[in-house]
Enzyme design. Structure first.
Site, short mmCIF file in Angstrom:
data_model
loop_
_atom_site.label_atom_id
_atom_site.label_comp_id
_atom_site.label_asym_id
_atom_site.label_seq_id
_atom_site.Cartn_x
_atom_site.Cartn_y
_atom_site.Cartn_z
N ARG A 1 -6.75 -14.93 -21.14
CA ARG A 1 -7.42 -16.12 -20.23
C ARG A 1 -8.46 -15.37 -19.43
NH1 ARG A 1 -4.21 -20.44 -16.81
NH2 ARG A 1 -3.90 -18.76 -15.19
N LYS B 1 -4.65 -3.95 -15.19
CA LYS B 1 -3.45 -3.30 -14.70
C LYS B 1 -2.54 -4.47 -14.75
CE LYS B 1 -1.29 -3.39 -10.78
NZ LYS B 1 0.03 -3.37 -11.39
N SER C 1 1.26 -13.54 -6.63
CA SER C 1 1.70 -14.28 -5.54
C SER C 1 0.87 -14.32 -4.43
CB SER C 1 3.08 -13.53 -4.79
OG SER C 1 2.59 -12.27 -4.29
N THR C 2 0.70 -15.34 -3.58
CA THR C 2 -0.13 -15.44 -2.35
C THR C 2 -0.12 -14.49 -1.58
OG1 THR C 2 0.25 -17.99 -2.65
CG2 THR C 2 -0.86 -17.14 -0.67
N GLU D 1 -5.87 -16.53 -8.67
CA GLU D 1 -5.13 -17.73 -9.05
C GLU D 1 -3.72 -17.37 -8.46
OE1 GLU D 1 -2.32 -19.56 -10.41
OE2 GLU D 1 -2.64 -18.47 -12.25
N ARG E 1 10.17 -24.75 -18.11
CA ARG E 1 9.34 -23.82 -18.99
C ARG E 1 9.50 -22.62 -18.37
NH1 ARG E 1 2.81 -23.83 -19.06
NH2 ARG E 1 2.56 -22.42 -20.80
N SER F 1 -1.56 -27.35 -18.88
CA SER F 1 -2.61 -26.23 -19.20
C SER F 1 -3.20 -26.06 -20.48
CB SER F 1 -1.84 -24.71 -18.96
OG SER F 1 -1.10 -24.62 -17.84
#
Length: 514
Positions: free
Chosen positions: A189, A204, A261-262, A282, A310, A475
């Site tokens: 993507r 990475k 993660s944020t 993202e 999922r 998605s």
């Protein structure tokens, strides 16, 4: 067991014929398995010669050992990508499209082989791994087409005899940092988009799942991607912070593309700010799944299974908080519980019929179980699951359904990233919106209603970057994927995903009457 270890063990046991058979079968099954990093079109070791083990989370066996690279290795890869950019940026969109199409064709041809590598290192069921490959391939196909549609503009000039041109130019070197939950698709993507735009990159991958990245670039190599355009640096959890720092701060880097993660996203954003680097982030979600009285309850339950379980709940857009109208709450919960207990089959990903594999590592297993235990201690009720399936291993957590959850519990506030559904009663559209928006995340939301006006109102007022009406899966390669608030910056997929890796240049053409 790693195929080399397996061969050695069997040879030492004296069973030469059996060792040859099993070794050949393992090589055939995982023939895309690579145990070296990829820089400048070559398979390389770390300068230190150090390696780290990649484990199968289902049984903790070693799948392979890969280079444990450090900051110097990362700097070398970035320099390589910068050198390659000087020629790659000048290739035509048509040529970039052809190369991406060849990569797509090879990935399609090797779907089963890619899926086996994904399952070996991530633990997800083989059928689901094949689904990830199909999803990941769709981005290569999409960006192979999109490469030829990254257009500029001609703007009417306010001055006579002058012309205003806007053109899009590739940014340069992109640092691509990918997660473990979709180790193949998150690479295609991002890399498909940046290659379509004319950029080069250093990847990475997560230390938990580097083998999928290496398998993907092996096929990119076969497809004729020029040397240095795509590079992969593998590193252990120990070296990840220093390598990540280089990939954010190095002078050759023009953009950092990160999914994860944020918490980590904020750290990388801060590092990128030092050099005013472009970022494409993202990050985490805390998706609401809202069911109104007019909804088709059976359909909503079917979609809830997809939205929640999922990848065993390990998805950033996975439904986290099920906000169910009190009129249909009992009916929904009863059917949801029955569906979970029938459809969620826990086990190793290679076993036939398994739908839910292990959690990726011990840290994730501890987090999921801790959130459930905290909720139960504060009054939540377990209707199904709620514990480890210890007969299977230390990372197999049962598919869980909780009720009597309130907004003060951590499980309501945090992204679970595991197979735990929490059902909460709500009384009105206004209350649903207030609860849904009471989070700093804003990635995905799911709404179930037959009221068209309600669907439009909810979509407008929900503070999320993506809203699915009457569907649990949103998605695809064609729409723009991304969130608002602390769920990220930028979009992936769609033509916007490729444009993300370009700079807009304004050129004034003057003196046209001379």
């Amino acid at each position: 067991m790693h195929i080399l270890y397996l061969r050695t063990y069997l040879l030492r046991s004296g069973n030469l014929v059996e060792s040859q058979k099993m070794y050949i079968n393992q090589c055939r099954r995982l023939h895309l398995l690579r145990n070296q990093a990829y820089v400048n079109g070559e398979w390389v070791k770390a300068k230190s010669n150090l390696v780290f083990a990649v484990h199968n989370p289902a049984d903790d066996s070693v799948v392979a050992e890969v280079p444990d690279m450090d900051s110097k290795d990362a700097q070398n890869a970035l320099l390589t990508a910068s050198n390659a950019f000087q020629t790659w940026k000048d290739t035509t969109a048509k040529e970039r499209s052809r190369i991406l199409r060849r990569w797509f064709d090879l990935c399609e041809k090797n779907t089963d082989n890619l899926a086996e590598v994904i399952t070996a290192e991530s633990g997800k069921p083989l059928a689901e791994a094949k689904g990830e490959v199909a999803y990941g391939n769709s981005f290569l196909e999409w960006f192979a087409d999109s490469a030829r549609h990254i257009n500029g503009e001609i703007i009417p000039s306010p001055w006579p005899n002058k012309q205003i041109l806007l053109t899009r130019n590739p940014l340069g070197v992109v640092s691509v940092i990918t997660p473990w939950n979709f180790p193949f698709a998150m690479i295609t993507r991002k890399v498909g988009a940046l290659m379509a735009a004319g950029c080069t990159c250093v990847i990475k991958p997560s230390e938990d799942t580097p083998l999928s990245a290496l398998a993907a670039v092996e096929l990119a190599h076969q497809a004729g991607v020029p040397k240095g355009v795509v590079n992969v640096v593998t590193t252990s959890r120990k070296n990840a912070p220093t390598v990540g720092k280089v990939m954010c701060e190095d002078e050759y880097v023009r953009c950092i593309s990160f999914t994860g993660s944020t918490t980590v996203g904020k750290i990388l954003y801060g590092l990128a700010a030092k050099g005013i680097k472009r970022v494409a982030l993202e990050l985490g979600g805390n998706a609401p799944f809202i069911v109104f009285p007019s909804a088709d309850i059976d359909h909503a339950v079917d979609q809830a299974m997809l939205a929640k379980f999922r990848n065993n709940g390990q998805a950033c857009i996975g439904a986290n908080r099920f906000l169910i109208h009190e009129i249909v709450f009992d009916d929904f919960v009863k059917k949801f519980k029955a569906r979970i207990e029938k459809k969620c089959v826990l086990g190793p990903g290679t076993k036939e019929g398994v739908t839910c594999g292990p959690l990726i590592n011990n840290e994730q297993a501890k987090k999921v179980s801790g959130l459930v235990d905290d909720a139960v201690a504060k009054g939540a009720k377990v209707l199904s699951g709620g514990k480890f399936a210890k007969n299977l291993g230390n990372k197999f957590y049962e598919s869980t359904l909780l009720v009597d959850v309130n907004q003060d519990m951590q499980i309501f506030k945090e992204e679970v990233f595991g197979p735990v559904a929490t059902c909460i009663k709500m009384k009105s559209e206004e209350e649903a919106l207030k609860m849904a928006n009471s989070t700093r995340s804003g990635l995905a939301a799911y709404i179930f209603t037959k009221d068209l006006g309600q669907a439009f109102r909810m979509s407008k007022n929900l503070e999320f970057g993506m809203v699915a009406i009457n569907d649990g899966i949103l998605s695809a390669a064609e729409p723009a994927f991304g969130g608002v608030k602390e769920s990220g910056i930028g979009r992936e997929g769609s033509l916007h995903g490729a444009v993300e890796y370009t700079d807009l240049k304004y050129t004034l053409m003057s003196g046209l009457d001379k």
